[in-house]
Design a protein around this motif. Structure first.
Motif, mmCIF file in Angstrom:
data_model
loop_
_atom_site.group_PDB
_atom_site.id
_atom_site.type_symbol
_atom_site.label_atom_id
_atom_site.label_comp_id
_atom_site.label_asym_id
_atom_site.label_seq_id
_atom_site.Cartn_x
_atom_site.Cartn_y
_atom_site.Cartn_z
ATOM 1 N N THR A 104 0.851 -1.185 0.000
ATOM 2 C CA THR A 104 0.000 0.000 0.000
ATOM 3 C C THR A 104 0.889 1.238 0.000
ATOM 4 O O THR A 104 1.702 1.421 0.907
ATOM 5 N N HIS A 125 3.291 3.237 -13.851
ATOM 6 C CA HIS A 125 4.521 2.507 -14.217
ATOM 7 C C HIS A 125 4.684 1.315 -13.270
ATOM 8 O O HIS A 125 4.558 0.159 -13.680
ATOM 9 N N THR A 126 4.888 1.642 -11.989
ATOM 10 C CA THR A 126 4.976 0.562 -10.998
ATOM 11 C C THR A 126 3.778 0.587 -10.045
ATOM 12 O O THR A 126 3.625 -0.311 -9.224
ATOM 13 N N SER A 127 2.960 1.631 -10.150
ATOM 14 C CA SER A 127 1.832 1.790 -9.215
ATOM 15 C C SER A 127 0.499 1.516 -9.906
ATOM 16 O O SER A 127 0.377 1.634 -11.128
ATOM 17 N N ARG A 131 -4.289 10.777 -9.237
ATOM 18 C CA ARG A 131 -2.873 10.451 -8.999
ATOM 19 C C ARG A 131 -2.077 11.726 -8.741
ATOM 20 O O ARG A 131 -1.288 11.803 -7.791
ATOM 21 N N LYS A 157 5.377 14.716 -3.539
ATOM 22 C CA LYS A 157 6.190 14.053 -4.560
ATOM 23 C C LYS A 157 5.985 14.647 -5.949
ATOM 24 O O LYS A 157 6.550 14.152 -6.923
HETATM 25 C C1 LIG Z 1 5.496 2.540 -1.876
HETATM 26 C C2 LIG Z 1 7.021 2.452 -2.038
HETATM 27 C C3 LIG Z 1 7.401 1.066 -2.563
HETATM 28 C C4 LIG Z 1 7.417 3.517 -3.074
HETATM 29 O O1 LIG Z 1 8.797 3.485 -3.139
HETATM 30 P P1 LIG Z 1 9.645 4.790 -3.585
HETATM 31 O O2 LIG Z 1 11.069 4.520 -3.309
HETATM 32 O O3 LIG Z 1 9.002 6.001 -3.029
HETATM 33 O O4 LIG Z 1 9.508 4.678 -5.122
HETATM 34 P P2 LIG Z 1 9.239 5.775 -6.208
HETATM 35 O O5 LIG Z 1 9.347 7.179 -5.723
HETATM 36 O O6 LIG Z 1 10.076 5.355 -7.361
HETATM 37 O O7 LIG Z 1 7.704 5.514 -6.524
HETATM 38 C C5 LIG Z 1 7.284 4.275 -7.046
HETATM 39 C C6 LIG Z 1 5.842 4.408 -7.404
HETATM 40 O O8 LIG Z 1 5.087 4.650 -6.232
HETATM 41 C C7 LIG Z 1 4.272 5.782 -6.421
HETATM 42 N N1 LIG Z 1 4.109 6.433 -5.142
HETATM 43 C C8 LIG Z 1 5.051 6.660 -4.219
HETATM 44 N N2 LIG Z 1 4.498 7.298 -3.170
HETATM 45 C C9 LIG Z 1 3.190 7.458 -3.451
HETATM 46 C C10 LIG Z 1 2.112 8.073 -2.771
HETATM 47 N N3 LIG Z 1 2.265 8.622 -1.572
HETATM 48 N N4 LIG Z 1 0.895 8.070 -3.359
HETATM 49 C C11 LIG Z 1 0.717 7.506 -4.563
HETATM 50 N N5 LIG Z 1 1.715 6.905 -5.268
HETATM 51 C C12 LIG Z 1 2.937 6.911 -4.706
HETATM 52 C C13 LIG Z 1 5.038 6.637 -7.404
HETATM 53 O O9 LIG Z 1 4.184 7.567 -8.056
HETATM 54 C C14 LIG Z 1 5.563 5.591 -8.347
HETATM 55 O O10 LIG Z 1 4.532 5.186 -9.220
HETATM 56 P P3 LIG Z 1 4.802 4.938 -10.798
HETATM 57 O O11 LIG Z 1 6.018 4.054 -10.930
HETATM 58 O O12 LIG Z 1 3.580 4.250 -11.284
HETATM 59 O O13 LIG Z 1 5.018 6.292 -11.421
HETATM 60 C C15 LIG Z 1 7.787 2.740 -0.706
HETATM 61 O O14 LIG Z 1 7.523 4.084 -0.319
HETATM 62 C C16 LIG Z 1 7.368 1.802 0.387
HETATM 63 O O15 LIG Z 1 7.814 0.661 0.444
HETATM 64 N N6 LIG Z 1 6.515 2.282 1.305
HETATM 65 C C17 LIG Z 1 6.014 1.458 2.406
HETATM 66 C C18 LIG Z 1 4.848 0.595 1.921
HETATM 67 C C19 LIG Z 1 4.216 -0.144 3.061
HETATM 68 O O16 LIG Z 1 4.899 -0.711 3.878
HETATM 69 N N7 LIG Z 1 2.906 -0.104 3.072
HETATM 70 C C20 LIG Z 1 2.139 -0.746 4.116
HETATM 71 C C21 LIG Z 1 1.657 0.259 5.094
HETATM 72 S S1 LIG Z 1 2.716 0.374 6.466
#
Ligand SMILES: CC(C)(COP(=O)(O)OP(=O)(O)OC[C@H]1O[C@@H](n2cnc3c(N)ncnc32)[C@H](O)[C@@H]1OP(=O)(O)O)[C@@H](O)C(=O)NCCC(=O)NCCS
Length: 167
Positions: free
Chosen positions: A55, A84-86, A146, A155
């Protein structure tokens, strides 16, 4: 990657509300509902991507009407659009007082999931091809949602948002 229709990720989760899910008034705790919504959305994201998903964001959720102990809860979820990845997942929550067959819409929400590899790094997911009118509307509107959530997360610079008209 082969595009997939929203139907490929369509998920239905049904639960019965028991006293351990409720507050002192005998109505469902909001946190319990958010948990079940997270599970349904995660399954939909998994069905779309075939990957482990986490999430990334939960949009504004409002609780329109209480759901009572003894009622059935049904959550429907599907991926509206992959970037892309989301992936954005749309959820609808229905409550049903037995023995009636009538379901009332309790709430709607959007969750965002990111597909990750074994090291926790985001990985690409297949695109979504919407089919029905409703799916096409959700798909079109998802870009604005988004951008709004990425701005809220700090971001995305509002000036760079393509769907916002800033003067
Ligand atoms: C979600 C997570 C994998 C994103 O990793 P990141 O290093 O920020 O990666 P990026 O900045 O390259 O973003 C990756 C994708 O996530 C999306 N994203 C990151 N933060 C986001 C947010 N707050 N809302 C929506 N999308 C988000 C980006 O837009 C991107 O999407 P895309 O590839 O489709 O364009 C990372 O923040 C994470 O692991 N968070 C914890 C998740 C978790 O534990 N969730 C359970 C609740 S505790």
């Amino acid at each position: 990657m082969e595009p997939k229709p929203p139907q490929a990720s369509f998920t239905v989760l049904t639960e019965m509300i028991f006293p351990n899910h409720a507050n002192a008034l005998g109505t469902l705790m909001g946190g319990q509902l958010l948990y079940w919504m997270d599970v349904a959305a995660a399954i939909a994201a998994y069905r779309h991507s075939q990957r482990i998903c986490v999430t990334a964001a939960v949009d504004y959720v409002s609780f329109r009407s209480p759901i009572r102990v003894g009622e059935l809860l049904t959550i429907e979820a599907y991926v509206t659009r992959a970037f892309h990845t989301s992936m954005e997942v749309y959820l609808k929550v229905f409550a049903q007082a037995l023995p009636s067959n009538e379901k009332r819409l309790s709430n709607e929400a959007y969750y965002t999931f990111v597909a990750i590899d074994q090291s926790g790094c985001p990985i690409p997911v297949p695109p979504v091809v919407p089919e029905t009118e409703e799916e096409k509307r959700q798909y079109e509107e998802s870009l604005r949602r988004r951008e709004m959530r990425l701005i809220a997360a700090g971001k995305l610079d509002p000036a760079a948002a393509s769907t916002l008209k800033l003067k």
